[in-house]
Design a protein around this motif. Structure first.
Motif, PDB file in Angstrom:
ATOM      1  N   ARG A  67       1.257  -1.333  -0.162  1.00 24.29           N
ATOM      2  CA  ARG A  67       0.227   0.211  -0.052  1.00 24.29           C
ATOM      3  C   ARG A  67       0.589   1.366   0.469  1.00 24.29           C
ATOM      4  O   ARG A  67       0.275   2.074  -0.873  1.00 24.29           O
ATOM      5  N   GLU A  68       2.231   1.319   0.479  1.00 24.24           N
ATOM      6  CA  GLU A  68       2.993   2.242   0.737  1.00 24.24           C
ATOM      7  C   GLU A  68       3.453   2.718  -0.627  1.00 24.24           C
ATOM      8  O   GLU A  68       3.490   3.715  -0.814  1.00 24.24           O
ATOM      9  N   HIS A  69       3.959   2.019  -1.078  1.00 26.73           N
ATOM     10  CA  HIS A  69       4.132   1.657  -2.869  1.00 26.73           C
ATOM     11  C   HIS A  69       3.524   2.583  -3.640  1.00 26.73           C
ATOM     12  O   HIS A  69       3.881   3.511  -3.829  1.00 26.73           O
ATOM     13  N   ALA A 120      -5.781   3.505   5.846  1.00 22.31           N
ATOM     14  CA  ALA A 120      -5.358   5.067   4.594  1.00 22.31           C
ATOM     15  C   ALA A 120      -5.089   5.902   5.720  1.00 22.31           C
ATOM     16  O   ALA A 120      -4.227   6.453   5.602  1.00 22.31           O
ATOM     17  N   VAL A 121      -5.478   5.246   6.964  1.00 22.10           N
ATOM     18  CA  VAL A 121      -5.651   6.515   8.480  1.00 22.10           C
ATOM     19  C   VAL A 121      -3.876   6.170   8.983  1.00 22.10           C
ATOM     20  O   VAL A 121      -3.391   6.994   8.877  1.00 22.10           O
ATOM     21  N   GLU A 122      -3.337   4.685   8.738  1.00 26.47           N
ATOM     22  CA  GLU A 122      -1.648   4.654   9.402  1.00 26.47           C
ATOM     23  C   GLU A 122      -1.415   5.642   7.937  1.00 26.47           C
ATOM     24  O   GLU A 122      -0.413   5.987   8.048  1.00 26.47           O
ATOM     25  N   LEU A 123      -1.589   5.594   6.728  1.00 26.81           N
ATOM     26  CA  LEU A 123      -1.180   6.777   5.360  1.00 26.81           C
ATOM     27  C   LEU A 123      -0.940   7.863   6.186  1.00 26.81           C
ATOM     28  O   LEU A 123      -0.320   8.236   6.190  1.00 26.81           O
ATOM     29  N   ILE A 153      -9.713  11.846   6.427  1.00 26.22           N
ATOM     30  CA  ILE A 153      -8.774  10.850   5.924  1.00 26.22           C
ATOM     31  C   ILE A 153     -10.458   9.725   6.535  1.00 26.22           C
ATOM     32  O   ILE A 153     -11.231   9.116   5.844  1.00 26.22           O
ATOM     33  N   ASN A 154     -10.421   9.531   8.017  1.00 24.00           N
ATOM     34  CA  ASN A 154     -11.222   8.534   8.526  1.00 24.00           C
ATOM     35  C   ASN A 154     -12.311   9.403   8.576  1.00 24.00           C
ATOM     36  O   ASN A 154     -13.533   8.378   7.896  1.00 24.00           O
ATOM     37  N   GLY A 155     -12.537  10.353   8.322  1.00 25.94           N
ATOM     38  CA  GLY A 155     -14.117  11.443   8.127  1.00 25.94           C
ATOM     39  C   GLY A 155     -14.390  11.148   7.030  1.00 25.94           C
ATOM     40  O   GLY A 155     -16.116  10.904   7.070  1.00 25.94           O
ATOM     41  N   ILE A 156     -14.118  11.465   5.334  1.00 19.34           N
ATOM     42  CA  ILE A 156     -14.111  11.240   4.495  1.00 19.34           C
ATOM     43  C   ILE A 156     -14.715   9.860   3.972  1.00 19.34           C
ATOM     44  O   ILE A 156     -15.919   9.184   3.456  1.00 19.34           O
TER      45      ILE A 156
END
Length: 144
Positions: A4-6, A120-123, A136-139
């Motif tokens: 995911r990071e890549h 996504a939150v971790e990114l 990000i979490n809210g959307i």
């Protein structure tokens, strides 16, 4: 998480080039040499290393091209729920993370929505601003 990071890094970079150059951008990402940096705590860390199996490169390339091909649709879905923050006004980091997570939620049946949101939150924690994880979490919560 590493894939995911890549994917995020490639998609973020692609944002600054014409869509027809995506294949070239992906190849340049894979061809770039390993890069190290010193973290805030003084510890040396690898920030770029794409030493991976060919099957992983193929998966990553297909994923990036899949997301890039769906950007208009993904952005329209994000715009539906992002009150006062249409995609044109969002930071590139946050927008890239949202697109990637929404793509996983819509098109990858192997990834539960909760996992896509958490990743996504971790990114966002790693690459975004202080308020990015909550944004990000809210959307994404509204999109579920």
């Amino acid at each position: 998480r590493e894939m995911r990071e890549h994917c995020f890094k490639i998609l973020f970079g692609v944002e600054f080039y014409p869509a027809e150059e995506i294949k070239d951008q992906v190849e340049q990402y894979f061809d770039a040499p390993q890069e190290d940096d010193v973290a805030d705590n003084g510890k040396e860390e690898v920030v770029h290393n794409v030493d991976m199996k060919e099957v992983d490169r193929t998966f990553l390339t297909d994923r990036v091209e899949g997301i890039a091909g769906k950007i208009p649709e993904l952005d329209a879905r994000i715009d539906e729920v992002a009150q006062g923050w249409k995609t044109g006004r969002m930071g590139k980091v946050e927008l890239t993370i949202l697109r990637q997570a929404l793509y996983e939620m819509l098109y990858d049946s192997e990834v539960p929505s909760k996992v896509a949101i958490n990743e996504a939150v971790e990114l966002a924690k790693k690459f975004g601003r202080d308020e990015s994880p909550a944004f990000i979490n809210g959307i994404l919560a509204k999109l579920v």
